[in-house]
Design an enzyme around this catalytic site. Structure first.
Site, PDB file in Angstrom:
ATOM      1  N   PHE A   1     -95.476  29.504   3.610  1.00 54.23           N
ATOM      2  CA  PHE A   1     -94.451  30.111   4.444  1.00 54.23           C
ATOM      3  C   PHE A   1     -93.138  29.372   4.109  1.00 54.23           C
ATOM      4  O   PHE A   1     -92.785  29.337   2.940  1.00 54.23           O
ATOM      5  CB  PHE A   1     -94.917  30.172   5.907  1.00 54.23           C
ATOM      6  CG  PHE A   1     -95.834  31.375   6.052  1.00 54.23           C
ATOM      7  CD1 PHE A   1     -97.084  31.410   5.431  1.00 54.23           C
ATOM      8  CD2 PHE A   1     -95.421  32.515   6.704  1.00 54.23           C
ATOM      9  CE1 PHE A   1     -97.889  32.552   5.466  1.00 54.23           C
ATOM     10  CE2 PHE A   1     -96.217  33.654   6.763  1.00 54.23           C
ATOM     11  CZ  PHE A   1     -97.448  33.680   6.140  1.00 54.23           C
TER      12      PHE A   1
ATOM     13  N   SER B   1     -96.574  32.810  -2.231  1.00 56.16           N
ATOM     14  CA  SER B   1     -95.579  32.814  -1.171  1.00 56.16           C
ATOM     15  C   SER B   1     -95.864  33.922  -0.167  1.00 56.16           C
ATOM     16  O   SER B   1     -96.407  34.982  -0.532  1.00 56.16           O
ATOM     17  CB  SER B   1     -94.209  33.048  -1.814  1.00 56.16           C
ATOM     18  OG  SER B   1     -93.263  33.384  -0.848  1.00 56.16           O
TER      19      SER B   1
ATOM     20  N   SER C   1     -85.708  21.421 -15.325  1.00 60.21           N
ATOM     21  CA  SER C   1     -84.684  22.461 -15.189  1.00 60.21           C
ATOM     22  C   SER C   1     -84.153  22.514 -13.763  1.00 60.21           C
ATOM     23  O   SER C   1     -83.038  22.961 -13.533  1.00 60.21           O
ATOM     24  CB  SER C   1     -85.238  23.832 -15.599  1.00 60.21           C
ATOM     25  OG  SER C   1     -86.398  24.140 -14.853  1.00 60.21           O
TER      26      SER C   1
ATOM     27  N   LYS D   1     -94.557  36.439  -8.050  1.00 55.36           N
ATOM     28  CA  LYS D   1     -95.651  35.876  -7.232  1.00 55.36           C
ATOM     29  C   LYS D   1     -96.785  36.904  -7.103  1.00 55.36           C
ATOM     30  O   LYS D   1     -97.959  36.592  -7.239  1.00 55.36           O
ATOM     31  CB  LYS D   1     -95.132  35.499  -5.839  1.00 55.36           C
ATOM     32  CG  LYS D   1     -94.119  34.378  -5.847  1.00 55.36           C
ATOM     33  CD  LYS D   1     -94.750  33.083  -6.330  1.00 55.36           C
ATOM     34  CE  LYS D   1     -93.745  32.002  -6.591  1.00 55.36           C
ATOM     35  NZ  LYS D   1     -94.229  30.911  -7.430  1.00 55.36           N
TER      36      LYS D   1
ATOM     37  N   TYR E   1     -88.267  37.811  -8.184  1.00 53.09           N
ATOM     38  CA  TYR E   1     -88.999  36.590  -7.820  1.00 53.09           C
ATOM     39  C   TYR E   1     -90.290  36.964  -7.088  1.00 53.09           C
ATOM     40  O   TYR E   1     -91.377  36.488  -7.410  1.00 53.09           O
ATOM     41  CB  TYR E   1     -88.125  35.682  -6.947  1.00 53.09           C
ATOM     42  CG  TYR E   1     -88.913  34.565  -6.300  1.00 53.09           C
ATOM     43  CD1 TYR E   1     -89.314  33.455  -7.047  1.00 53.09           C
ATOM     44  CD2 TYR E   1     -89.302  34.627  -4.954  1.00 53.09           C
ATOM     45  CE1 TYR E   1     -90.069  32.435  -6.459  1.00 53.09           C
ATOM     46  CE2 TYR E   1     -90.049  33.617  -4.370  1.00 53.09           C
ATOM     47  CZ  TYR E   1     -90.424  32.532  -5.125  1.00 53.09           C
ATOM     48  OH  TYR E   1     -91.178  31.533  -4.552  1.00 53.09           O
TER      49      TYR E   1
ATOM     50  N   ARG F   1     -78.735  40.503   5.394  1.00 55.31           N
ATOM     51  CA  ARG F   1     -78.886  40.590   3.926  1.00 55.31           C
ATOM     52  C   ARG F   1     -79.977  41.602   3.610  1.00 55.31           C
ATOM     53  O   ARG F   1     -81.031  41.581   4.268  1.00 55.31           O
ATOM     54  CB  ARG F   1     -79.323  39.246   3.352  1.00 55.31           C
ATOM     55  CG  ARG F   1     -78.224  38.246   3.216  1.00 55.31           C
ATOM     56  CD  ARG F   1     -78.714  36.991   2.544  1.00 55.31           C
ATOM     57  NE  ARG F   1     -79.926  36.458   3.176  1.00 55.31           N
ATOM     58  CZ  ARG F   1     -80.406  35.244   2.967  1.00 55.31           C
ATOM     59  NH1 ARG F   1     -79.799  34.428   2.125  1.00 55.31           N
ATOM     60  NH2 ARG F   1     -81.504  34.818   3.554  1.00 55.31           N
TER      61      ARG F   1
END
Ligand SMILES: NC(=O)c1ccc[n+]([C@@H]2O[C@H](COP(=O)([O-])OP(=O)(O)OC[C@H]3O[C@@H](n4cnc5c(N)ncnc54)[C@H](O)[C@@H]3O)[C@@H](O)[C@H]2O)c1
Length: 351
Positions: free
Chosen positions: A191, A137, A43, A166, A162, A305
């Site tokens: 990282f 992560s 994918s 995790k 997301y 952001r």
């Protein structure tokens, strides 16, 4: 204690092994004599990476690689692969990873990342395979209270689906071990992986507009993008831009090999940071990449952001002390290898 097995007798099933970090890890494992079975639905990857892996490792190691194009959510397909190969270890990379996309597609992210993990561990259990390394992560640390981040630093609420996947998968795998102490779980908190294989044969091949800084810088360097967008230059950092701990993907790959060796014969749940311990700003990355490609890279400054943290970098002494692992490559090496990959493969694997 779980059974201790020599690499040549160890079959490692690698989900997502055709992807960026997976493919580099597979090279490392084959080089160390492991048998490897990749399960990837392609994918976000190309089957062409298999030939690149085989070219890098050469014979006889290349003969120890098997690839299945399959979705980890496809329980029947996965069970058949376990029946056939009887893997004793699993490294679980497969999942979606675009932070921004996860905000607009939460169902897809939870279904794929969490759904495939539940299917995977259930099939593993049925086949008596209870050793898993999971790709977590640094995102689980959120906005840090203090730096550097150690494995003891608190997990913070995630700021996007997301990140929650995790966070939750770490919890699911920890609960699995609580319920059955025979499980052997290693949670690797990466990282910021960048760089590419020094051969120039493998690297990151993002589809569409890159979500991460360095692929975007690389595409700007080659003229595919007009300018790098720097999100915020008013952070409390030396040059005002965000600071991250970048790690060469080959160091990350050797970190997985170190974790496999370390977990051999053990049970438990262990968390390791995988980084370099050095913080690098966005502007420093652009400068290092400009040096690697031999020309200035244009950039524009955009507003911050939401969800971006000011700075993070790791304390990696636990991985060094317990697994004997340390990152070897610096930012210059990472930019040189990214540029080598990008300039020789401007259209990635499909070029
Ligand atoms: N790259 C990063 O910055 C980073 C940072 C921290 C953690 N991670 C995690 O590391 C892992 C690997 O990341 P990557 O950068 O190599 O990403 P990637 O997209 O290159 O690799 C993931 C691979 O999984 C495959 N895949 C996705 N869903 C699948 C499914 N249901 N069944 C089978 N295959 C499936 C994709 O085709 C792809 O090859 C991911 O879990 C990611 O979340 C990545």
């Amino acid at each position: 204690m779980s059974e201790k097995i020599a690499p040549q007798d160890t079959c490692v099933l690698v989900t997502g092994g055709a992807g960026f970090i997976g493919s580099h890890t597979v090279v490392e494992l084959l080089t160390r004599g492991y048998q490897v079975v990749i399960v990837d639905d392609l994918s976000n990857a190309s089957a062409k990476v298999m030939d690149r892996i085989k070219t890098i490792v050469g014979e006889p190691a290349a003969a120890n690689l098997t690839f299945y194009e399959a979705d980890v959510n496809d329980r029947a397909a996965l069970a058949k692969i376990f029946d056939e190969h009887r893997p004793s270890r699993v490294i679980h990379f497969a999942g979606y990873k675009a932070v921004g996309e996860s905000v607009s597609k939460p169902i897809e992210y939870y279904a794929n990342n969490i759904g495939n993990t539940l299917t995977l561990v259930d099939v593993m259990r049925e086949h008596g395979c209870k050793s898993i390394i999971f790709s977590s992560s640094a995102t689980v640390y959120g906005d840090p209270d203090s730096l550097p981040l150690t494995e003891e630093s608190p997990k913070k609420p995630a700021t996007n689906p997301y990140g929650w996947t995790k966070w939750m998968i770490e919890q699911i795998l920890t609960d699995l071990h609580t319920a059955d102490p025979e499980w052997n779980v290693v949670l690797l908190r990466y990282f910021n992986p960048i760089g590419a294989h020094p051969s120039g044969l493998m690297g990151e091949d993002p589809k569409g507009i890159p979500n991460n800084l360095v692929p975007y810088v690389a595409q700007t360097a080659i003229g595919k993008r007009d300018a790098v967008h720097v999100f915020g230059d008013d952070y409390d950092t030396p040059d005002g831009t965000g600071v991250r701990d970048y790690i060469h993907v080959c160091d990350l790959a050797s970190g997985h090999a170190a974790a496999l060796a370390w977990m051999n014969g053990r049970t438990g749940v262990e968390v390791f940071n995988l980084g370099t311990g050095t913080g690098t700003s966005v502007l420093e990355i652009i400068k290092a990449f400009s040096k690697a490609c031999g020309h200035e890279i244009p950039y524009v400054v955009d507003p911050r952001r939401p969800g971006d943290v000011t700075a993070n970098y790791a304390d990696c002494s636990k991985a060094r002390d317990l697994m004997g692992w340390e990152a070897k490559f610096n930012i210059e090496d990472m930019c040189r290898d990214s540029w080598n990959w990008q300039s020789h493969n401007p259209d990635g694997y499909e070029g």
